[in-house]
Scaffold this active site. Structure first.
Site, PDB file in Angstrom:
ATOM      1  N   ASP A   6       0.822  -1.196   0.000  1.00 56.15           N
ATOM      2  CA  ASP A   6       0.000   0.000   0.000  1.00 56.15           C
ATOM      3  C   ASP A   6       0.865   1.258   0.000  1.00 56.15           C
ATOM      4  O   ASP A   6       0.444   2.303  -0.458  1.00 56.15           O
ATOM      5  CB  ASP A   6      -0.930   0.002   1.211  1.00 56.15           C
ATOM      6  CG  ASP A   6      -2.059  -0.993   1.035  1.00 56.15           C
ATOM      7  OD1 ASP A   6      -3.035  -0.637   0.368  1.00 56.15           O
ATOM      8  OD2 ASP A   6      -1.947  -2.125   1.527  1.00 56.15           O
ATOM      9  N   ASN A  16       1.700  -2.802   4.239  1.00 54.94           N
ATOM     10  CA  ASN A  16       0.760  -3.631   3.493  1.00 54.94           C
ATOM     11  C   ASN A  16      -0.212  -4.264   4.478  1.00 54.94           C
ATOM     12  O   ASN A  16      -0.092  -4.085   5.687  1.00 54.94           O
ATOM     13  CB  ASN A  16       1.506  -4.703   2.689  1.00 54.94           C
ATOM     14  CG  ASN A  16       0.660  -5.289   1.578  1.00 54.94           C
ATOM     15  OD1 ASN A  16      -0.093  -4.594   0.915  1.00 54.94           O
ATOM     16  ND2 ASN A  16       0.773  -6.592   1.372  1.00 54.94           N
ATOM     17  N   LYS A  17      -1.169  -5.003   3.962  1.00 49.61           N
ATOM     18  CA  LYS A  17      -2.177  -5.641   4.800  1.00 49.61           C
ATOM     19  C   LYS A  17      -1.523  -6.438   5.932  1.00 49.61           C
ATOM     20  O   LYS A  17      -0.445  -6.997   5.766  1.00 49.61           O
ATOM     21  CB  LYS A  17      -3.056  -6.571   3.976  1.00 49.61           C
ATOM     22  CG  LYS A  17      -3.741  -5.917   2.785  1.00 49.61           C
ATOM     23  CD  LYS A  17      -4.635  -4.764   3.184  1.00 49.61           C
ATOM     24  CE  LYS A  17      -5.317  -4.119   2.012  1.00 49.61           C
ATOM     25  NZ  LYS A  17      -4.546  -3.052   1.379  1.00 49.61           N
TER      26      LYS A  17
END
Length: 104
Positions: A6, A16-17
């Site tokens: 991201d 990121n996730k």
């Protein structure tokens, strides 16, 4: 192993996730490369490192509603930060950024 991102900080830290950091640790332990595939637009030269990236904290109920007793509290982070030293390379549509190269 290949994941998305991201946001990529100038030093190569990756947001990121949630769970991406643990995948990077697993790749390191298994001795396999950990690649981040992301568009150039996710590179953020104005953010020096992952510690400067705000991490969204979502509602407790997203993870407690199904199985936990009422009133159970949880830390429900949406993202995590993978340190640059665990990233073998960041691959964008224009270039490959290797360890030690500025990502921003």
């Amino acid at each position: 192993m290949i994941v998305g991102a991201d946001r990529v900080a100038a030093n190569g830290d990756v947001a990121n996730k949630i769970g991406t950091y643990s995948l990077a640790l697993a790749a390191r332990a298994a001795g396999i490369p950990f690649l981040v595939a992301a568009p150039e637009s996710t590179l953020d030269p104005s953010t020096p490192s992952g510690s400067a990236i705000p991490i969204e904290l979502r509602a407790d109920e997203e993870v407690t509603r199904q199985a936990a007793p009422p009133g159970t509290r949880a830390l429900n982070f949406a993202f995590d930060i993978t340190p640059a030293e665990l990233v073998s390379a960041v691959v964008t549509e224009k270039r490959v950024i290797r360890p030690g190269e500025a990502a921003g």
